[in-house]
Structures are given as C-alpha cells and as structure tokens.
Scaffold this motif. Structure first.
Motif, short mmCIF file in Angstrom:
data_model
loop_
_atom_site.label_atom_id
_atom_site.label_comp_id
_atom_site.label_asym_id
_atom_site.label_seq_id
_atom_site.Cartn_x
_atom_site.Cartn_y
_atom_site.Cartn_z
N LYS A 135 -0.98 25.38 17.28
CA LYS A 135 -1.72 26.30 16.41
C LYS A 135 -0.75 27.15 15.60
CE LYS A 135 -4.76 30.29 17.12
NZ LYS A 135 -5.46 31.05 18.16
N ILE A 136 0.28 27.65 16.26
CA ILE A 136 1.27 28.47 15.58
C ILE A 136 2.05 27.64 14.56
CG2 ILE A 136 3.46 29.71 15.96
CD1 ILE A 136 2.11 30.78 18.57
N LYS A 137 2.54 26.49 15.02
CA LYS A 137 3.36 25.67 14.11
C LYS A 137 2.57 25.21 12.89
CE LYS A 137 6.66 23.78 17.40
NZ LYS A 137 6.97 22.62 18.25
N SER A 138 1.32 24.78 13.14
CA SER A 138 0.57 24.20 12.03
C SER A 138 0.09 25.25 11.03
CB SER A 138 -0.61 23.36 12.56
OG SER A 138 -1.47 24.18 13.30
N ASN A 139 0.12 26.49 11.40
CA ASN A 139 -0.30 27.53 10.45
C ASN A 139 0.87 28.30 9.83
OD1 ASN A 139 -3.42 27.99 10.36
ND2 ASN A 139 -2.93 27.38 12.45
N ILE A 140 1.85 28.64 10.64
CA ILE A 140 2.96 29.45 10.13
C ILE A 140 3.81 28.68 9.12
CG2 ILE A 140 5.01 30.79 10.85
CD1 ILE A 140 2.18 31.96 11.60
N ASN B 79 0.86 -1.19 0.00
CA ASN B 79 0.00 0.00 0.00
C ASN B 79 0.89 1.24 0.00
OD1 ASN B 79 -2.16 -1.74 0.37
ND2 ASN B 79 -2.30 -1.37 2.56
N ALA B 80 0.44 2.31 -0.60
CA ALA B 80 1.23 3.55 -0.59
C ALA B 80 0.29 4.74 -0.63
CB ALA B 80 2.18 3.58 -1.78
N GLN B 81 0.75 5.83 -0.05
CA GLN B 81 -0.07 7.05 -0.06
C GLN B 81 0.82 8.29 -0.04
OE1 GLN B 81 -3.79 7.47 2.40
NE2 GLN B 81 -2.66 9.13 3.35
N ILE B 82 0.39 9.31 -0.74
CA ILE B 82 1.06 10.62 -0.71
C ILE B 82 0.04 11.64 -0.22
CG2 ILE B 82 2.17 12.43 -2.08
CD1 ILE B 82 3.03 10.21 -4.04
N THR B 83 0.46 12.47 0.72
CA THR B 83 -0.44 13.51 1.26
C THR B 83 0.21 14.87 1.10
OG1 THR B 83 -1.12 11.90 2.93
CG2 THR B 83 -1.77 14.19 3.31
N ARG B 84 -0.54 15.83 0.65
CA ARG B 84 -0.06 17.22 0.56
C ARG B 84 -0.95 18.06 1.46
NH1 ARG B 84 1.41 22.11 0.50
NH2 ARG B 84 2.41 23.12 -1.29
N GLU B 85 -0.30 18.75 2.40
CA GLU B 85 -1.04 19.59 3.35
C GLU B 85 -1.14 21.01 2.83
OE1 GLU B 85 -2.35 19.16 6.47
OE2 GLU B 85 -1.89 17.03 6.70
N PHE B 86 -2.30 21.59 2.98
CA PHE B 86 -2.49 23.02 2.77
C PHE B 86 -3.05 23.60 4.06
CE2 PHE B 86 -2.71 20.94 -1.32
CZ PHE B 86 -1.92 21.75 -2.13
N ILE C 230 -9.90 14.30 -0.17
CA ILE C 230 -9.56 15.65 0.31
C ILE C 230 -10.13 15.81 1.71
CG2 ILE C 230 -11.57 16.65 -0.92
CD1 ILE C 230 -9.79 19.17 -1.32
N ARG C 231 -9.31 16.36 2.60
CA ARG C 231 -9.76 16.61 3.98
C ARG C 231 -9.80 18.12 4.21
NH1 ARG C 231 -5.36 12.83 5.00
NH2 ARG C 231 -6.25 10.75 5.17
N PHE C 232 -10.89 18.57 4.78
CA PHE C 232 -11.04 20.00 5.10
C PHE C 232 -10.88 20.20 6.60
CE2 PHE C 232 -13.85 18.84 1.61
CZ PHE C 232 -13.47 19.75 0.63
N LYS C 233 -10.41 21.34 6.98
CA LYS C 233 -10.31 21.62 8.41
C LYS C 233 -10.52 23.12 8.64
CE LYS C 233 -5.45 21.28 7.42
NZ LYS C 233 -4.17 20.64 7.63
N PHE C 234 -11.45 23.43 9.47
CA PHE C 234 -11.70 24.82 9.85
C PHE C 234 -11.67 24.88 11.36
CE2 PHE C 234 -14.04 23.90 5.93
CZ PHE C 234 -13.42 24.79 5.07
#
Lengths: 669, 101
Positions: free
Chosen positions: B42-47, A605-612, A662-666
């Motif tokens: 919070k700071i690390k994950s955003n900055i 299994n393999a996965q690539i994740t890109r965080e925004f 896609i994962r959203f986070k607010f």
C-alpha cells in the motif's frame, strides 16, 4: 506403440512412500491459506513464473502478467506464455481454442478455482467466457495432474483464480476500445461486510459491431459479438470454517458469415448466428479439524447450465448442456513428511441436442438427441516429502460411468532437487474423457463437407509421460531461469476428426495410433533492474492414424519460438512490453497451391502502460507484423458447395489491431 | 540488441540525471505501524507517485520506510501529505543528502 513408459509408470506406482502434496508446493511463491484444498492463493510474484516447489511442472501467470497485453479474456491471457497456444478454430465464428503439448484444448482440463468448469458444450467459445479483469491468476500445469479434480486431464490443467472478495476491498474497472471497433467495459467491486463476511460483484460488457471484410472473400473477417456477464461472490471465514460461493450469468450473441457490405442484394446469404446463455454456480466449504496437521474436510458443489443455439449456414445445432458436480474430500499431514488426501466425487452431464445438419450421410444424426452420463469416483493421493530434496505424489482413482462402466486412473509425480540450482521433475499418468462430437466442435459446422459421425463414440483414453529440468543459474547476482522439458502423449481411444477425404468430415473412433511428442526449452533472465527477457522454443509433432495412414495431425505447428521482453521504470510508473512469436508450418488437409504445409510466420505484439495513482492508461497493438492467412475460407464463393470450408485455419484471419484502455482502481485498505 | 542498447543509453542518461539532482534519503516511521506485506504494498504503490521519488524500501522489522527522492522536486511535507492520504501519519527519523559517488 512403445509400451515401456506405461510399464515404467506401474513400476513407479509400486514404489512405496512417494508422494507430495500438490498444494503445499506453492508456498514459496504464494501465501496459501490453511484451507489449501480450496487453493486460496495470493500471488506475491505477480509475473509469470514456474512454481519452484511444485511437484508438478506448473507456470503461474500472475496479475502483473495479465496486464502485459490487452487480455480482454482468458483466451488472450497466454500471449506471453511459451507453453499454451491459442488459435482461431475457424474463419467465421471467432471461436478460439487452446493447444497444449501440441494437442487440442479438449485434452486440457479447465478449472475455475480448482473446480472443473468450461466443459462440454461450453468448450468452443469458453475462452471468451472469463473476462481478463476478473482474473487474479492462472496456473498452467503440464502433463498428468492431480487425481483430485477427476480423470479428465490428459495434457494438463489450466486453473483460473478469480478476484476474491476476502482478499480485496475496493472497486476497479476498465474501459477498452480497439481498431476493430470492439468496446469493452468491466467493473468490479469488493467489500468486507464484517470480519467474517465479504462479497464481490463483477460486471462485464463487450460489443464488437464491425462488419469488415478486408480480404474481399465476401465473409466478415470476425463476427459481430455482444457479451454481457455478471458474477457475484461471497466468502465467509470464521475460526475453522471457510466457505466461498460464486454465481455467474452470461449472455453472448455472435453474428457472422457473408458480409452485408458485399452481399446487400443477396437473398440467400450464408449467415452465422450463435446465441449462448450460461449460468454457473459453485460453492466450496472447508472445515479445519486440526491446525497442526492441516487436517480438513471440504465439500465442493458446482453446477452449470449452458444453452447454445447455433445457426451456421444451412445447418442448425442447438445444445443444452447441464452439469452437476460434487466432491467431498479429506486431507491431512500425517507427519511433516507424509500427506494423505482422499475423496469422493460425482459428476452428472445432461445433453439435449437438436441437430439439423445441411449435409449428412446418416439421416439419424439429425433430430433430437438426449444423453445422460453420471460418473461417480473415489480417489486417494499419498504424498511424501523428504526435506526439500525429494517430493513425490502418487494418486489413484476409480470411477464408474453409466456409459462406459468402471475405469481406473493412476498418476504419479516426482521431483528431485539435488542442489539449489537444479530441479528434476517426472510425471506419468492416465486420463479419460467423454467426447461430444458436435457440442465440443460446433465451429466445424462452417463447412460444406458431408458430416459423418460414428454411432457409438469411445471414451477417450490416453497416457501422458513427461520429464523436465529446471535450472536456476546465478549470473551476475541474478538468476537465469532455464527450463527444458519433454512430454509424450499416447492415445488408446480418441475421437478423430478426419478431413482427409474430399467432401467429407468424419468424426469417429481412433483406429490405430495417435500420439504427440513435445520438447520445449525456455529461459528467463533479468538483465538489469526492471528489464526481463524470456526466450522459448518448442518443437512438437503429433501423428494420428487416418484410415490406416499415419499422418501429422493437421493445423499443428511443427515449432514455435517466443521472445518476450518487459521493462518497468524504477518506480514502475511506465511499463513497456514486447512479445514476438515465430510459428512453424502446419500440415494442411487441403493443399493450398502446391503445398500441403502452411508457411512459417511471425507475430509481434507491444504495449505501453502508464500508471497513475488512481488509474492507468495502456495502449498497444497486436499482430503488428500484419500477417494474415491468405484466403482463409476455402470455396468462399460457393458456401453451399462441398469445397467450402472455413476451418482450415493456421494463422490470424484479421490483421494489425491497435487498442487503448484505461483501468481504474479505488482500493480501500 | 537494439532495445538493450537503447535501454542502456536511457539508463546512463537516468544515472546522469540522478547525479545532477539534489538527492536525499528520507527515513520515516509510520503510525499506525506496518503489519504485513499488504501494508508495505500500500505504501509503495502510493508513495511512488510523489514527484521525484526514485526508490522506496520498507522494513517490517525496524518499522522504517526509506525513500530516495529529488529534493528539488518534493519536500518532506509532500511525503507527509501522501502518507496521510492513505491513512498514515509519519515521524521523520532522518532526512539526509545522498552522497554523490
């Protein structure tokens, strides 16, 4: 069978002043609140790690680890874990089952937030009942566990901690799509209404609509499935009171069997239709009497209503299973060294089964059956901690069942840390559970064999003994975590599923020996910043007496190797995960070709994740080696014949699968 | 083995890139102050999403956040804006070039 381990257990139990709190152990890696019995835990190290201070041999699969694979549900959360195996139960219903210490998942006690759950009729499909994005962490305890949660744990406990309203504030969600045309969506939101009260809503929808038959045996490789689930959580904390409530509703439909693509004109299609409705509720309340001594009372109330209507070929099986659970517990640190926990518990199970099996020997099996079991229990657990060197926990419980009378459960755990780099753990204990032949093994109805069920099934009873060594060896300023363990499970009474005779599936009581031996070694090392590699190898053998003939338990792999690597770029913007598994041969109860053992095989299994900042995208693949069990359904061309059997499954039945999500986070801070 | 080799080459290239960049270390204090690990996270994950950010350290004791960044890609104003987005004002303690070794 050798009784020496049992004798040793009793000797150990007689040694006074050995005990340790099962909760306080996790403090190094976790920030545990004072309400430890409620196990409110915040995982700091969010990847998989062994809980160093725990007296139990416990792995924590943290939130970061749950994101390393597709993890659509609880069943897919163990991909990177060397101890837990997840296999398909059969080739038609899509049911999966856990194996721990070489034994079926029914011997692992499942808990949600430390409350027994996913029992009885929920077992066959339970691994799909908790969506991955709802989970905060999973704790896997191997061997005898604490007596607090009841007598049912035999090979271990798996506790799922869900997203907690009082620890989160914001909204999250994900959308997932895979090459099997499965679509899934999750939405989660938590809000702090004021300083004391918080609530969370969790939603899950999935739909797999693909009618695909890659191996041309006329049967769908995986059933079409729809699931909708909803949960609402509340948390209230003020001064010395902490209360948590959770309600959950689930509806699932599965349609499988012979594919319409190949059987358009067929009037007598072998169809599979599974409809499940499930309601759950749990309410946990704790009152802290004394902060200094962590003295607290807690009351836990839980209930589940499970209704499952199953039509598998010509057999019908409908089951309604209602459960009520209550526990009252008291815990205090008498001194820093001594901790005492004691409590009362009550569990009520109601089963109503409408059975209409196609092929049975005893006609009385078919028809309407009702079963009620009430189990009342009392327990005490004494713990002792000598500095950080010695930790011990001894627990006893006495339960009374209206079905099986009184039974006694002793369990003991020891942990000795002679130096910083070594911890030695040992555990021994007994477990009991009531077996429900059809309710817990519904996928086995996907067979043309004549089904034979003993009229009076024994209460399952087993001893488990284990020892483990955990090393933390400093190499180049980093720690190599090395773990070696051995577990032995010995059944006194057990429900045996016997398919050794052609044309017959016999579910009956053990007559003779049944045991398993499991040895595992695993090592984890962070080779350089961001890169960590885990290698594991497990050897296991499980044998059972089938009509006086001691044989390997079928469909139990002799060994498993695992290699999993993760690399995160310095700011963790990118993450790369690869997991390879080597699965050893298993004994087959029906020989295929000239062999009565399956072949070893490898999975990747393999996965690539890109965080925004506000979302992340993940893309991956499962079973990249595209290994599939050839002809997984025996006698597929004659589903009403006695040779027909879709349950001899030892490898994936569907091949390579790609997915994107896609994962959203607010987050509100 | 192959993966280790590839990763090692990637690390070397990354180090090379660092050498070529105009690396600076920005040290700031936040208002409101950081209280707990949650604030640090919070700071690390955003900055980390500010372009050119290579390393972030938070220290609750000194109430300082140290950021190693590529000054050709971002400015102090970019960090001020990023902190503001998550509810913090910053006071610059220092902003010095990182000496190349």
């Amino acid at each position: 069978m050798p009784r020496l381990p049992h004798i040793l257990t009793f000797i150990l139990l007689l040694i006074p002043a050995f005990a340790a709190s099962a909760q306080e152990d996790t403090q190094e890696e976790m920030d545990t609140t004072k309400y430890e019995d409620l196990e409110v835990v915040i995982i700091k190290g969010t990847s998989t790690e062994r809980v160093k201070l725990s007296v139990e041999n416990k792995d924590v699969i943290g939130s970061a680890d749950l994101l390393r694979a597709a993890c659509c549900s609880l069943g897919e959360s163990f991909t990177n874990n060397p101890s837990v195996d997840v296999n398909y139960s059969d080739a038609t219903t899509g049911a999966r089952q856990i194996k721990l210490l070489g034994l079926s998942g029914t011997y692992v006690q499942m808990l949600t937030e430390n409350v027994p759950n996913l029992r009885g009729a929920a077992i066959p499909y339970s691994l799909s009942y908790i969506p991955g994005p709802w989970m905060q962490s999973i704790q896997v305890s191997k061997g005898a566990s604490s007596v607090k949660n009841g007598p049912e744990s035999i090979t271990g406990q798996i506790n799922v901690e869900m997203i907690k309203p009082h620890l989160q504030d914001g909204a999250w969600g994900n959308i997932y799509f895979d090459s099997n045309l499965k679509t899934e969506g999750n939405a989660t939101g938590a809000i702090h209404l004021n300083d004391r009260l918080s609530t969370a809503v969790l939603l899950h929808v999935e739909n797999a609509e693909k009618d695909h038959d890659a191996n041309n045996d006329g049967f769908m490789d995986m059933p079409k499935a729809k699931q909708y689930s909803f949960a609402n959580r509340w948390a209230y904390r003020h001064k010395h009171i902490f209360s948590q409530f959770m309600a959950k509703a689930l509806h699932e439909e599965r349609l499988g069997g012979q594919s319409r693509h190949h059987n358009e004109s067929m009037t007598d299609r072998y169809g599979i239709s599974l409809n499940t409705n499930r309601l759950e509720g749990q309410w946990k309340n704790a009152y802290m009497l004394n902060d200094e001594h962590n003295t607290s009372f807690a009351l836990i109330l839980a209930g589940q209503m499970h209704q499952s209507d199953n039509s598998i070929g010509k057999s019908d099986y409908d089951v309604h299973n209602n459960t009520g659970y209550a526990q009252l517990l008291f815990e205090t640190d008498i001194t820093e060294q001594h901790n005492l926990a004691a409590g009362l518990s009550y569990n009520y199970d109601y089963f109503k089964e409408h059975i209409g099996l196609f092929s049975v020997v005893t006609p009385s099996i078919n028809g309407l059956h009702r079963q009620k079991e009430a189990v009342a229990g009392v327990y005490a657990q004494y713990t002792f901690k000598l500095n950080d060197k010695l930790t011990a926990m001894a627990g006893i419980r006495e339960d009374y069942s209206n079905q099986f009378d009184a039974f006694f459960t002793p369990r003991i755990h020891l942990k000795y840390t002679p130096c910083d780099w070594l911890s030695v753990r040992a555990s021994s204990g007994k477990g009991y559970r009531t077996a429900h032949a059809l309710a817990e093994n519904t996928p086995l109805l996907a067979t043309g064999r004549t089904i034979l069920i003993d009229e009076k099934l024994d209460q399952e009873e087993a001893w488990n003994h284990g020892v483990s060594l955990a090393f933390n060896i400093p190499i180049n300023d980093k720690d190599l975590h090395l773990n070696a363990e051995y577990y032995y499970t010995d059944f006194i009474h057990q429900l045996i599923i016997d398919r050794e005779k052609d044309g017959v599936l016999h579910m009956g009581n053990l007559n003779g020996d049944s045991y398993s031996h499991t040895a595992q070694i695993d090592a984890t090392y962070p080779f350089f910043e961001g890169f960590e590699l885990t290698a594991a190898y497990r050897w296991q053998t499980a044998k059972t007496d089938y009509n006086g003939d001691l044989k390997e338990r079928p469909l139990t792999a002799k060994y498993k190797g695992l290699l999993t690597a993760t690399y995160k770029t310095p700011m963790e913007i990118w993450q790369f995960d690869v997991t390879g598994q080597l699965i050893g041969p298993s004994r087959l109860y029906v020989a295929v070709g000239n062999s009565n053992h399956s072949k070893p095989y490898a999975l990747l299994n393999a996965q690539i994740t890109r965080e925004f900042r506000l979302f992340s995208i993940y893309i991956g693949g499962e079973n990249l080696t595209n290994y599939k069990q050839k002809d997984p359904i025996l006698g597929a061309n004659d589903p009403l014949g006695t040779i027909f059997d879709a349950t001899q499954i030892w490898a994936p039945t569907d091949g390579i699968m790609g997915y994107v999500g896609i994962r959203f986070k607010f987050n509100k801070y | 083995m192959k993966k280790i080799l590839i990763s090692s080459i990637a690390s070397l290239l990354f180090c090379g890139a660092l050498q070529a960049a105009d690396m600076k270390e920005l040290v700031v204090k936040t208002s409101p102050e950081m209280h707990c690990q949650r604030c640090e996270n919070k700071i690390k994950s955003n900055i980390r999403f500010v372009k050119g950010t290579k390393k972030i350290n938070t220290d609750l004791k000194s109430q300082e956040v140290s950021i190693s960044y590529d000054a050709e890609k971002s400015t102090v104003a970019d960090f001020e804006a990023a902190f503001k987005k998550i509810g913090y004002n910053i006071k610059v303690v220092s902003n010095k070039p990182i000496e190349k070794k």
